[in-house]
Design an enzyme around this catalytic site. Structure first.
Site, PDB file in Angstrom:
ATOM      1  N   ASP A 141       0.841  -1.276  -0.046  1.00 11.71           N
ATOM      2  CA  ASP A 141      -0.183  -0.108   0.184  1.00 11.71           C
ATOM      3  C   ASP A 141       0.911   1.213  -0.083  1.00 11.71           C
ATOM      4  O   ASP A 141       0.568   2.234  -0.604  1.00 11.71           O
ATOM      5  CB  ASP A 141      -0.921   0.111   1.267  1.00 11.71           C
ATOM      6  CG  ASP A 141      -1.626  -1.350   1.323  1.00 11.71           C
ATOM      7  OD1 ASP A 141      -2.455  -1.616   0.685  1.00 11.71           O
ATOM      8  OD2 ASP A 141      -1.455  -1.855   2.545  1.00 11.71           O
TER       9      ASP A 141
ATOM     10  N   HIS B 277      -4.533  -3.249   6.796  1.00 12.65           N
ATOM     11  CA  HIS B 277      -4.321  -3.532   5.241  1.00 12.65           C
ATOM     12  C   HIS B 277      -5.656  -4.055   4.932  1.00 12.65           C
ATOM     13  O   HIS B 277      -6.033  -5.402   4.541  1.00 12.65           O
ATOM     14  CB  HIS B 277      -3.292  -4.739   4.920  1.00 12.65           C
ATOM     15  CG  HIS B 277      -3.207  -5.232   3.684  1.00 12.65           C
ATOM     16  ND1 HIS B 277      -2.679  -4.210   2.659  1.00 12.65           N
ATOM     17  CD2 HIS B 277      -3.343  -6.176   3.330  1.00 12.65           C
ATOM     18  CE1 HIS B 277      -2.629  -4.989   1.491  1.00 12.65           C
ATOM     19  NE2 HIS B 277      -3.066  -6.093   1.627  1.00 12.65           N
TER      20      HIS B 277
END
Length: 248
Positions: free
Chosen positions: A76, A104
């Site tokens: 990410d 996440h």
């Protein structure tokens, strides 16, 4: 109202079923590590829900220090760097210090309030160069949050190679250290920093040196960021409670 309640119940039962399977898998993995791994080994969990899977593993491998169990949010982080580099038409390597806070998942908070870009006249704040709060607080965040799902929709396959590359980045920085003045995002065991409940595996900005990570302290947090950080912490608390209920 009845239909919504029914949908919520089905969603809860689905999540509980998934979590129950994960608890079983990660208890077994933890038992193997506990029995055969060196106590100072470093563990990186990638499979989703990565944060809570890492927490389960930590609980059932007590001889491995909590500091040595992490989860991957570098994918990410790298996606956030890519979005900024594309927006500003600069090299990804010239952007640094974006942060992925929290889980996440689609509640993660990609934060550029402390990020900078290397220019010919020195480092400049990302927010100043982008000069578009609506984009930074809207499309940028949702693009990073939903990038994995968008890739699966487009390719009918996951971004496994990107995840593998990010895992290499994570381990490299953890073992060899982060460059001076640069921090990266790692899912680590919370000690209560930034008001995040202790006992969660939560993504923080960290620096690494000598094979150890350290949460970057003292970053100012505005009201918008605070709400985003709290929302993803709440999701992780709920996931933790669900995982523990599967142990009963």
């Amino acid at each position: 109202m009845v239909l919504r309640w029914s949908w919520l119940m089905l969603h809860f039962l689905f999540l509980r079923d998934v979590m129950s399977k994960n608890v079983s898998i990660y208890k077994a993995q933890a038992s193997a590590l506990e029995a055969h791994a060196a106590p100072n080994c470093k563990v990186l969990v990638v499979a989703n829900p990565a944060n809570t899977n890492a927490l389960i593993l930590k609980e059932f491998a007590p001889s491995i220090p909590e500091r040595n169990v992490t989860c991957l949010t570098r994918l990410d982080h790298n996606r956030a760097l890519g979005q900024i580099s594309e927006r500003l038409n600069v090299q990804v390597s010239d952007v640094k210090n974006v942060i992925i806070w929290g889980n996440h998942s689609s509640t993660q908070y990609p934060d550029v309030n402390h990020a900078t870009v290397k220019t010919s006249s020195g480092e400049k704040p990302v927010c100043e160069l982008v000069a578009d709060d609506a984009w930074l607080n809207g499309e940028f965040i949702t693009t990073v949050q939903q990038r994995g799902a968008a890739i699966i929709k487009a390719r009918k396959l996951s971004s496994a190679l990107s995840a593998a590359s990010s895992a290499c980045d994570h381990i490299r920085d953890w073992v060899l250290g982060t460059p001076e003045g640069t921090f990266v995002s790692m899912g680590v065991y919370s000690d209560g920093s930034y008001g995040v409940p202790a006992g969660l595996i939560y993504s923080f900005p960290v620096t690494c040196s000598g094979g150890e990570w350290k949460i970057v302290q003292g970053l100012p947090i505005d009201e918008f960021s605070r709400k985003k950080m709290d929302a993803t912490a709440q999701e992780l608390s709920e996931e933790k409670a669900l995982a523990y209920s599967c142990l009963e």
